[in-house]
Write an enzyme that holds these catalytic residues in place. Structure first.
Site, PDB file in Angstrom:
ATOM      1  N   GLU A 200       0.795  -1.238   0.000  1.00  0.00           N
ATOM      2  CA  GLU A 200       0.000   0.000   0.000  1.00  0.00           C
ATOM      3  C   GLU A 200       0.827   1.288   0.000  1.00  0.00           C
ATOM      4  O   GLU A 200       1.063   1.900   1.042  1.00  0.00           O
ATOM      5  CB  GLU A 200      -0.950   0.007   1.202  1.00  0.00           C
ATOM      6  CG  GLU A 200      -1.895  -1.175   1.207  1.00  0.00           C
ATOM      7  CD  GLU A 200      -2.971  -1.070   2.271  1.00  0.00           C
ATOM      8  OE1 GLU A 200      -2.870  -0.197   3.142  1.00  0.00           O
ATOM      9  OE2 GLU A 200      -3.914  -1.872   2.218  1.00  0.00           O
ATOM     10  N   GLU A 388      -5.533  -8.725   1.043  1.00  0.00           N
ATOM     11  CA  GLU A 388      -6.197  -8.367   2.298  1.00  0.00           C
ATOM     12  C   GLU A 388      -7.672  -8.115   2.024  1.00  0.00           C
ATOM     13  O   GLU A 388      -8.024  -7.550   0.995  1.00  0.00           O
ATOM     14  CB  GLU A 388      -5.646  -7.058   2.917  1.00  0.00           C
ATOM     15  CG  GLU A 388      -4.299  -7.184   3.554  1.00  0.00           C
ATOM     16  CD  GLU A 388      -3.819  -5.864   4.166  1.00  0.00           C
ATOM     17  OE1 GLU A 388      -4.651  -5.029   4.571  1.00  0.00           O
ATOM     18  OE2 GLU A 388      -2.591  -5.679   4.216  1.00  0.00           O
TER      19      GLU A 388
HETATM   20  C1  GBH Z   1      -4.736  -2.049   5.386  1.00  0.00           C
HETATM   21  O1  GBH Z   1      -4.903  -0.738   4.957  1.00  0.00           O
HETATM   22  C2  GBH Z   1      -3.347  -2.258   5.928  1.00  0.00           C
HETATM   23  O2  GBH Z   1      -2.515  -2.896   4.982  1.00  0.00           O
HETATM   24  C3  GBH Z   1      -3.306  -3.029   7.210  1.00  0.00           C
HETATM   25  O3  GBH Z   1      -2.041  -2.904   7.765  1.00  0.00           O
HETATM   26  C4  GBH Z   1      -4.405  -2.516   8.125  1.00  0.00           C
HETATM   27  O4  GBH Z   1      -4.348  -3.051   9.392  1.00  0.00           O
HETATM   28  C5  GBH Z   1      -5.730  -2.857   7.473  1.00  0.00           C
HETATM   29  O5  GBH Z   1      -5.812  -2.303   6.210  1.00  0.00           O
HETATM   30  C6  GBH Z   1      -6.947  -2.370   8.240  1.00  0.00           C
HETATM   31  O6  GBH Z   1      -6.935  -0.975   8.316  1.00  0.00           O
HETATM   32  O7  GBH Z   1      -8.138   7.026   9.299  1.00  0.00           O
HETATM   33  O8  GBH Z   1     -10.003   7.707   7.928  1.00  0.00           O
HETATM   34  O9  GBH Z   1      -7.823   8.492   7.391  1.00  0.00           O
HETATM   35  C7  GBH Z   1      -6.171  -0.439   4.364  1.00  0.00           C
HETATM   36  C8  GBH Z   1      -6.175   0.932   3.748  1.00  0.00           C
HETATM   37  C9  GBH Z   1      -5.672   3.191   4.258  1.00  0.00           C
HETATM   38  C10 GBH Z   1      -7.489   2.151   5.327  1.00  0.00           C
HETATM   39  C11 GBH Z   1      -5.638   4.238   5.368  1.00  0.00           C
HETATM   40  C12 GBH Z   1      -7.477   3.205   6.410  1.00  0.00           C
HETATM   41  C13 GBH Z   1      -6.976   5.507   6.912  1.00  0.00           C
HETATM   42  C14 GBH Z   1      -8.363   6.056   6.918  1.00  0.00           C
HETATM   43  N1  GBH Z   1      -6.176   1.960   4.786  1.00  0.00           N
HETATM   44  N2  GBH Z   1      -6.971   4.453   5.889  1.00  0.00           N
HETATM   45  S1  GBH Z   1      -8.587   7.420   7.954  1.00  0.00           S
END
Ligand code: GBH
Length: 482
Positions: A200, A388
């Site tokens: 990512e 994922e």
């Molecule tokens: C994945 O990201 C990751 O690879 C993993 O490590 C993580 O634990 C899992 O998902 C669950 O989150 O806080 O509203 O700004 C998924 C993509 C991008 C989703 C960042 C959450 C932040 C949203 N992520 N995003 S916010």
């Protein structure tokens, strides 16, 4: 891509013939006949797995000679994570890995996606090796193989060694990553055949260097952020070359990317085209650049003077052929065709749009189908894994020891039903990794959001299977959505 496979067509034809003969049109299957879930069987050889990442599950942050990463520094900076939580101990998989392999074995998974902490191998990112770190991963790999579980390893899941000057602002970090990738894949190449370079891009570039919400917590300009992004995809490209040069044939290399997913608002040709175009432009600095070996013109024009500086050879490395593309699928976007120059618009979600326990995790099962379809239709990739998919839930451990996460089961059942559509239409989906094996350090959300199939008591480190673990075990055993 075929829109409907012969197998499915045959089945549908048989059902309608039977219905016509009996003079009934509904229901297709009457009570007591074959259950509907039999229609949602996955092909033999489909690989079921679970995913985790080093900093989120390992703990042991100072054990075995591990060097600090940018996430250690960030989590220890007051105000950066929920409740000041850190990954110092987390689920302590560093010490409990044998128990965790037994959790996997009990589920019946064929595969496990884990990541290696760069700073356990090279505590300073480059230079001196740490034999204890190598030994740790060697033991984990052996334990998996002894239990018939195939490791799929991510080389970088955001835990940049803190000692690297300038982190991802520095082009040398991409080169250091390629050296680490070369060493690590070569060292384990006798036992590990599936590698992912990075996880990512947007999360260790934009969120870390532009929005300040992830490590290292900076708020740089657009020009600086575009350069960080470029160094991120360059790291992938240089690592890909390094892995190819250091591993035997039969080693599969891909990446894990949370490509922005676009669902057509209505499944008609113009909106389907719009969703495909939105996928290409919505992922311009990352997956599109990688799949096409160049930045789309539209992106370069839009960024103008802020566009990244690219050196000769960079795009060839970045565009190197992959054996598979890994997609991390969570929340969807919706695209519709319009008369704008780009030919589509992305619909802002209504305030009423349903989401899971993490506010960002909008529910959108069709996203897993369209993610696969758009990427395959655009770039003809040879193989796709869902690297994922999963959800947080307000898991409550009841006095009787049960955690009844019916919302997680509902979420997974619907996403797997949509993934089945992709498989039935012969899109090349080879496997699925559920996020996550167990509750863990959910980055800036600390321990406030649980994504696991197993509940972790972070005081006692006891793991307890949730209802969703029982459900996933049954899905794997039947190779069908239940
Ligand atoms: C994945 O990201 C990751 O690879 C993993 O490590 C993580 O634990 C899992 O998902 C669950 O989150 O806080 O509203 O700004 C998924 C993509 C991008 C989703 C960042 C959450 C932040 C949203 N992520 N995003 S916010």
């Amino acid at each position: 891509m075929k829109t409907i496979s012969r197998r499915l067509f045959g089945k549908a034809a048989a059902v309608s013939a039977a219905a016509a003969a009996s003079g009934l049109s509904f229901p297709r299957l009457s009570f007591g006949q074959q259950p509907t879930t039999a229609n949602l069987r996955y092909p033999a050889g489909f690989k079921w797995g679970c995913a985790t990442a080093a900093y989120q599950v390992e703990g042991g942050a100072r054990d075995g000679g591990r060097g600090p990463s940018l996430w250690d520094v960030f989590a220890h900076t007051p105000g950066k994570t929920h409740n000041g939580d850190t990954g110092d101990v987390s689920a302590d998989s560093y010490h409990h890995y044998k128990e965790d392999v037994q959790l996997l074995k009990n589920l019946g998974v064929q595969t496990y996606r884990m990541s290696i902490s760069w700073s356990r191998i090279f505590p300073k990112g480059t230079g001196a090796l740490n034999p204890a770190g190598i030994d740790y991963y060697s033991r984990v790999i052996d334990e998996l193989l002894a239990n018939n579980i195939t490791p799929y390893i991510t080389l970088f899941h955001w835990d940049t060694p803190a000692a690297l000057p300038g982190g991802w602002q520095n082009r040398d970090t991409a080169k250091a990553f390629a050296d680490y990738a070369a060493f690590t894949t070569k060292h384990f190449s006798d036992r590990v055949k599936h590698w992912m370079t990075t996880n990512e891009f947007v999360c260790f570039t934009d969120l870390g260097y532009r929005d300040g919400q992830f490590a290292p917590g900076l708020r740089l300009s657009d020009a600086e952020c575009n350069q960080v992004r470029h160094h991120g995809i360059l790291a992938h490209g240089l690592a890909l070359q390094a892995i190819r040069a250091n591993t035997p044939s039969g080693t599969d290399v891909g990446l894990a990317e949370d490509a922005a997913v676009f669902v057509p608002v209505i499944e008609t040709p113009e909106h389907v085209r719009a969703a495909r175009q939105a996928t290409r432009l919505g992922n311009a600095p990352f997956l599109t650049a990688i799949m096409e070996g160049k930045y789309p013109e539209e992106y370069l024009q839009q960024e103008g003077a802020n566009a990244p500086r690219v050196e000769p050879g960079d795009m060839e490395a970045i565009g190197g052929k992959l054996d598979f593309v890994g997609l991390n699928i969570y929340d969807p976007h919706f695209a519709r065709a319009d008369n704008s120059p780009q030919g589509f618009s992305v619909i802002p979600l209504p305030a009423s749009y349903p989401h899971m326990w993490s506010p960002w995790l909008n529910m959108g099962p069709e996203g897993i189908y369209w993610g696969v379809r758009n990427v395959t239709d655009l770039w003809k990739v040879p193989a796709i894994y869902i690297t994922e998919n999963g959800t947080s839930s307000d898991d409550v451990l009841k006095p009787d020891g049960h955690i009844e996460d019916v919302d997680r089961v509902m979420f997974l059942r619907n996403y797997l039903t949509q993934l089945h559509r992709a498989v039935s239409e012969d899109y090349p989906v080879k496997g699925y990794f559920l996020w996550s094996l167990m509750d863990n350090f959910e980055w800036a959300d600390g321990y406030s959001k649980r994504f696991g199939l197993h509940y972790v008591d972070f005081q006692t480190l006891k793991r307890t299977p949730k209802l969703s673990a029982e459900w996933y075990k049954a899905v794997i055993a039947q190779n069908a959505v239940l």
